[in-house]
Design an enzyme around this catalytic site. Structure first.
Site, PDB file in Angstrom:
ATOM      1  N   MET A 125      24.987 -36.505 -16.403  1.00 41.16           N
ATOM      2  CA  MET A 125      25.973 -36.032 -15.428  1.00 41.16           C
ATOM      3  C   MET A 125      27.368 -36.536 -15.766  1.00 41.16           C
ATOM      4  SD  MET A 125      24.113 -36.232 -11.715  1.00 41.16           S
ATOM      5  CE  MET A 125      22.619 -35.328 -11.327  1.00 41.16           C
ATOM      6  N   GLU A 127      30.799 -37.866 -17.285  1.00 41.39           N
ATOM      7  CA  GLU A 127      31.584 -37.602 -18.482  1.00 41.39           C
ATOM      8  C   GLU A 127      32.787 -38.536 -18.493  1.00 41.39           C
ATOM      9  OE1 GLU A 127      30.533 -32.813 -18.697  1.00 41.39           O
ATOM     10  OE2 GLU A 127      32.612 -33.471 -18.714  1.00 41.39           O
ATOM     11  N   PRO A 128      33.468 -38.646 -19.625  1.00 37.38           N
ATOM     12  CA  PRO A 128      34.649 -39.519 -19.673  1.00 37.38           C
ATOM     13  C   PRO A 128      35.670 -39.215 -18.579  1.00 37.38           C
ATOM     14  CG  PRO A 128      34.008 -38.896 -21.891  1.00 37.38           C
ATOM     15  CD  PRO A 128      33.123 -38.114 -20.961  1.00 37.38           C
ATOM     16  N   GLY A 129      35.742 -37.951 -18.153  1.00 31.72           N
ATOM     17  CA  GLY A 129      36.710 -37.590 -17.121  1.00 31.72           C
ATOM     18  C   GLY A 129      36.099 -37.174 -15.807  1.00 31.72           C
ATOM     19  N   PRO A 240      19.337 -37.411  -2.512  1.00 33.20           N
ATOM     20  CA  PRO A 240      18.743 -38.365  -1.567  1.00 33.20           C
ATOM     21  C   PRO A 240      17.652 -39.233  -2.192  1.00 33.20           C
ATOM     22  CG  PRO A 240      19.077 -36.269  -0.482  1.00 33.20           C
ATOM     23  CD  PRO A 240      19.391 -36.053  -1.941  1.00 33.20           C
ATOM     24  N   GLU A 242      17.381 -40.001  -5.429  1.00 33.78           N
ATOM     25  CA  GLU A 242      18.028 -40.914  -6.370  1.00 33.78           C
ATOM     26  C   GLU A 242      18.644 -42.097  -5.627  1.00 33.78           C
ATOM     27  OE1 GLU A 242      21.745 -41.031  -9.570  1.00 33.78           O
ATOM     28  OE2 GLU A 242      21.029 -39.111  -8.795  1.00 33.78           O
ATOM     29  N   GLN A 279      23.359 -77.955   6.953  1.00 34.50           N
ATOM     30  CA  GLN A 279      23.466 -76.849   7.902  1.00 34.50           C
ATOM     31  C   GLN A 279      24.017 -75.583   7.268  1.00 34.50           C
ATOM     32  OE1 GLN A 279      26.519 -76.586  11.148  1.00 34.50           O
ATOM     33  NE2 GLN A 279      24.747 -76.837  12.501  1.00 34.50           N
ATOM     34  N   HIS A 338      23.552 -72.248  -5.579  1.00 38.89           N
ATOM     35  CA  HIS A 338      23.103 -72.871  -6.828  1.00 38.89           C
ATOM     36  C   HIS A 338      24.191 -73.740  -7.454  1.00 38.89           C
ATOM     37  CE1 HIS A 338      19.686 -70.092  -6.688  1.00 38.89           C
ATOM     38  NE2 HIS A 338      19.161 -70.718  -7.722  1.00 38.89           N
TER      39      HIS A 338
END
Length: 380
Positions: A125, A127-129, A240, A242, A279, A338
């Site tokens: 689907m 494309e560069p543009g 939907p 996808e 906390q 972390h």
């Protein structure tokens, strides 16, 4: 189709066992190499983990849609985002297009290969543009007798390097805007079809994402999916599912990241006591857990809606928007807990953080999802 939940959980156990034995021991190295071996697709097929809701006559198992979502869920929860993305595109985006729209002669050739892993599928689907604006694509397909002659290029194509077949969005009538878009199923071995370099991404390193080029590729007319000029409508109909795939991955990845963080803060000490006793840590964990529970309920409801053929475009957009934005927040909060170790790639939370970022972009950016939902609310 009714669901036997006991059988579904047995299937989930089998999926987890396969992933633990065949994927997880190698996944970190694949991410470092930025490459997943082609034979993984065959292993997935041999173990019945591709296109499972596809009819048995085409090599699938014929089980309800929920089984396919279990596969994505367990991959994402285990932190195997590159694999989940590739399988989602192959099994849950490309295969349904072919099943629903292709001629029988085409379905009988490609669908069994997709189910076995002998062929890998991609969808062209972007494309560069033209990214989220699918009506703006420029790749052309001109009818010439029993063939279409295709010229153009695509980018950001998931599974692009491994792809044996690509569902290609093309312009068959450049003057007709979105009504001039059609879909062709293109065999990547055809003369004039070329794969560009594997694109280097911030995350999803072992998921092969590529440029594709077509120079006078002659595609048999029987490989037109559905009717000429209806491609945009077909893409809207399939979006939907996808977007639901992406939402399933998002909430499962969030669950996995939170579980990993809960274990970490109970072991890691600061100021003479485990982080889990502070906390701020406890409140942050509580917020993440509550948000994930809400997202899980939303996703599960949408999975059931889609299984019943009732998931509409605005709801699909809403569930993608909600869960992918949440995924980003959870990954960020968990990385923070972390500390400096969260910035180290040896910790899964670092990979979860960078892998989450694309979720708000592909399948329709969050801004587009907001517009889709807004139009439903306002009626325009």
């Amino acid at each position: 189709m009714s669901i036997d939940h006991a059988e579904l959980e047995l299937f989930r156990d089998n999926v987890k066992r396969f992933l633990e034995n065949e994927i997880r021991p190698h996944y970190e190295q694949w991410e470092k190499d930025s490459w997943m071996p082609r034979e993984i697709w065959n292993k997935l097929g041999e173990n019945g983990l591709l296109c499972v809701d596809q009819p048995e006559q085409y090599g699938g198992v014929g089980v309800p849609f929920q089984y396919s979502m279990v596969i994505l869920n367990e991959m994402a929860k285990m932190g195997l985002a590159s694999l989940a993305t590739g399988v989602s595109v192959h099994s849950d985006i490309c295969a349904p297009y072919i099943e629903h729209l292709a001629q029988e002669s085409v379905k009988s050739v490609w669908l069994p290969k997709l189910a076995s892993g002998d062929a890998v599928a991609a969808i062209g689907m972007s494309e560069p543009g033209a990214g989220s604006d699918l009506a703006g694509i420029r790749t052309s397909a001109v009818r010439d007798g029993d063939f279409y002659v295709v010229n153009g290029s695509k980018t950001f194509i998931s599974n692009g390097q491994h792809a044996d077949v690509v569902i290609m969005a093309v312009k068959t009538d450049p003057a007709a805007g979105s009504k001039g878009v059609s879909l062709l199923l293109i065999d990547t071995t055809l003369p004039g079809f070329a794969k560009g370099k594997k694109l280097e991404k911030m995350g999803l390193h072992s998921q092969d994402t590529s440029e594709l080029f077509m120079d006078n590729v002659r595609v048999p007319a029987e490989c037109l999916l559905g009717q000429e000029g209806k491609g945009f409508a077909y893409m809207m109909n399939e979006l939907p599912r996808e977007r639901l795939n992406i939402a399933v991955i998002a909430v499962a990845a969030s669950e996995g990241t939170l579980e990993e963080t809960v274990a970490y803060v109970q072991e890691r000490k600061a100021f003479g006591k485990p982080l889990a006793q502070l906390q701020n840590t406890r409140f942050t964990l509580a917020t993440c857990k509550t948000d994930i529970l809400a997202a899980r309920a939303f996703v599960n409801n949408c999975v059931d809606l889609h299984a019943d053929g009732k998931l509409d475009i605005p709801t699909g957009a809403a569930v993608k928007l909600y869960t992918t934005e949440l995924q980003g927040r959870v990954a960020d909060a968990c990385l923070q807990m972390h500390g400096g170790y969260g910035y180290m790639l040896e910790y899964g939370v670092a990979r979860a953080y960078v892998d989450a970022r694309i979720q708000r972009i592909y399948g329709g950016a969050s801004e587009i999802m907001k517009e889709v939902v807004a139009r439903e609310i306002l009626g325009r």
